[in-house]
Enzyme design. Structure first.
Site, PDB file in Angstrom:
ATOM      1  N   GLY A 103       0.216  -0.160  -6.941  1.00  0.00           N
ATOM      2  CA  GLY A 103      -1.052   0.498  -7.274  1.00  0.00           C
ATOM      3  C   GLY A 103      -2.250  -0.443  -7.294  1.00  0.00           C
ATOM      4  O   GLY A 103      -3.319  -0.108  -6.782  1.00  0.00           O
ATOM      5  N   GLY A 161       5.307   1.803 -10.852  1.00  0.00           N
ATOM      6  CA  GLY A 161       4.337   2.903 -10.909  1.00  0.00           C
ATOM      7  C   GLY A 161       4.292   3.633 -12.233  1.00  0.00           C
ATOM      8  O   GLY A 161       3.705   4.709 -12.336  1.00  0.00           O
ATOM      9  N   HIS A 182      13.060  -1.859  -0.769  1.00  0.00           N
ATOM     10  CA  HIS A 182      12.241  -1.351  -1.875  1.00  0.00           C
ATOM     11  C   HIS A 182      12.973  -0.176  -2.532  1.00  0.00           C
ATOM     12  O   HIS A 182      13.613   0.628  -1.848  1.00  0.00           O
ATOM     13  CB  HIS A 182      10.866  -0.914  -1.350  1.00  0.00           C
ATOM     14  CG  HIS A 182       9.908  -0.655  -2.473  1.00  0.00           C
ATOM     15  ND1 HIS A 182       9.927   0.510  -3.194  1.00  0.00           N
ATOM     16  CD2 HIS A 182       8.931  -1.426  -3.022  1.00  0.00           C
ATOM     17  CE1 HIS A 182       8.994   0.448  -4.135  1.00  0.00           C
ATOM     18  NE2 HIS A 182       8.377  -0.716  -4.045  1.00  0.00           N
ATOM     19  N   TRP A 208       0.820  -1.221   0.000  1.00  0.00           N
ATOM     20  CA  TRP A 208       0.000   0.000   0.000  1.00  0.00           C
ATOM     21  C   TRP A 208       0.855   1.273   0.000  1.00  0.00           C
ATOM     22  O   TRP A 208       0.329   2.364  -0.159  1.00  0.00           O
ATOM     23  CB  TRP A 208      -0.917   0.004   1.213  1.00  0.00           C
ATOM     24  CG  TRP A 208      -2.159  -0.829   1.054  1.00  0.00           C
ATOM     25  CD1 TRP A 208      -2.529  -1.561  -0.043  1.00  0.00           C
ATOM     26  CD2 TRP A 208      -3.213  -0.990   2.015  1.00  0.00           C
ATOM     27  NE1 TRP A 208      -3.741  -2.166   0.175  1.00  0.00           N
ATOM     28  CE2 TRP A 208      -4.177  -1.849   1.427  1.00  0.00           C
ATOM     29  CE3 TRP A 208      -3.432  -0.521   3.303  1.00  0.00           C
ATOM     30  CZ2 TRP A 208      -5.351  -2.212   2.092  1.00  0.00           C
ATOM     31  CZ3 TRP A 208      -4.596  -0.895   3.971  1.00  0.00           C
ATOM     32  CH2 TRP A 208      -5.544  -1.726   3.365  1.00  0.00           C
ATOM     33  N   GLU A 220      12.247  -6.092  -9.078  1.00  0.00           N
ATOM     34  CA  GLU A 220      11.437  -4.923  -9.428  1.00  0.00           C
ATOM     35  C   GLU A 220      12.303  -3.889 -10.149  1.00  0.00           C
ATOM     36  O   GLU A 220      12.976  -3.086  -9.488  1.00  0.00           O
ATOM     37  CB  GLU A 220      10.875  -4.269  -8.167  1.00  0.00           C
ATOM     38  CG  GLU A 220       9.905  -5.121  -7.393  1.00  0.00           C
ATOM     39  CD  GLU A 220       8.953  -4.263  -6.583  1.00  0.00           C
ATOM     40  OE1 GLU A 220       7.751  -4.443  -6.730  1.00  0.00           O
ATOM     41  OE2 GLU A 220       9.414  -3.388  -5.830  1.00  0.00           O
TER      42      GLU A 220
HETATM   43  P1  PGA Z   1       3.423  -0.725  -8.877  1.00  0.00           P
HETATM   44  O1  PGA Z   1       4.445  -0.820  -7.648  1.00  0.00           O
HETATM   45  O2  PGA Z   1       2.689  -2.047  -8.933  1.00  0.00           O
HETATM   46  O3  PGA Z   1       2.524   0.424  -8.545  1.00  0.00           O
HETATM   47  O4  PGA Z   1       4.234  -0.505 -10.113  1.00  0.00           O
HETATM   48  C1  PGA Z   1       5.140  -2.002  -7.375  1.00  0.00           C
HETATM   49  C2  PGA Z   1       6.002  -1.826  -6.157  1.00  0.00           C
HETATM   50  O5  PGA Z   1       6.452  -0.711  -5.887  1.00  0.00           O
HETATM   51  O6  PGA Z   1       6.253  -2.791  -5.430  1.00  0.00           O
END
Ligand code: PGA
Length: 222
Positions: free
Chosen positions: A206, A153, A99, A10, A147
């Site tokens: 998201g 995002g 992250h 979140w 990631e």
């Molecule tokens: P996102 O974010 O799905 O909004 O691209 C993924 C994340 O930051 O873990």
């Protein structure tokens, strides 16, 4: 059958009343549909909501585990503003460490992140460790999330094939068995990641904010 790990992050979103609404909607959507034998579903919420969510999940028997999005690199003590691993463990089983938003906006280095991993392990938290590629330093953890920074995002997800290649490389390099993909995963593209041979799940930013979308996505692994 493959066992999946689906985590929602979140980030810095939702008040208590918004979290309550989310749970209400999620409950309607998912009812008994999550097969906990074949999947682990984790909701990583802000610290301020962990106590409330933990109570609700227990009371209403949701098939959800809770996670924090960060942890202090220190034990308890004079570290103003920090939330330590033992405090998190009172309410949650999991924690995200590393992250890319922590690395970018809070300047967290590999050294600090490795300290966090140690603290989390001592407290018995399970760890989702995020990396942007297979070359990033990776400690021994429960789950790695691949990631790519440019995919977070942005709506520009990595291709499922490339994500699978990177994840296979991470598995070879680390011996860690559960590696998931994150970065612009939505309901309409999630299945293409889950069907890749080496991808064990997805981390959603998201898409986890909307209970409807999150529950619908879980039906893919039902
Ligand atoms: P996102 O974010 O799905 O909004 O691209 C993924 C994340 O930051 O873990």
């Amino acid at each position: 059958m493959k066992s999946y790990l689906i985590a929602g992050n979140w980030k810095s979103n939702k008040t208590r009343s918004e979290a309550k609404d989310w749970l209400r909607e999620f409950k309607i959507q998912q009812s008994t549909r999550i097969n906990t034998d074949s999947s682990t579903v984790i909701l990583c919420a802000p610290y301020t909501l962990l106590c409330f969510l933990n109570d609700e999940i227990r009371k209403r028997s949701f098939s959800l585990m809770l996670g924090a999005q960060d942890v202090s690199p220190y034990d308890n003590g004079a570290y103003t503003g920090a939330v330590n691993a033992k405090q998190i463990k009172e309410f949650a089983e999991w924690v995200i460490i590393g992250h890319s938003e922590r690395r970018k906006f809070f300047g967290e280095s590999d050294t600090v992140l490795f300290q966090k991993v140690e603290q989390a392990k001592v407290a018995g938290l399970r760890i989702i460790y995020c990396v942007s590629d297979e070359h990033t330093a990776i400690p021994d953890v429960d789950v790695v999330a691949y990631e790519p920074v440019w995919a977070i995002g942005t709506g520009k997800a990595d291709t499922p094939e490339n994500a699978n290649t990177v994840i296979a490389a991470i598995k070879r390099k680390t011996q860690i068995q559960t590696v998931i993909y994150g970065g612009s995963v939505k309901l309409d593209n999630a299945a293409s990641y889950l069907f890749q041979p080496d991808i064990d799940g997805v981390l959603l930013g998201g898409a986890s904010l909307d209970a409807h979308a999150f529950a619908a996505l879980l039906e893919l692994i039902h």
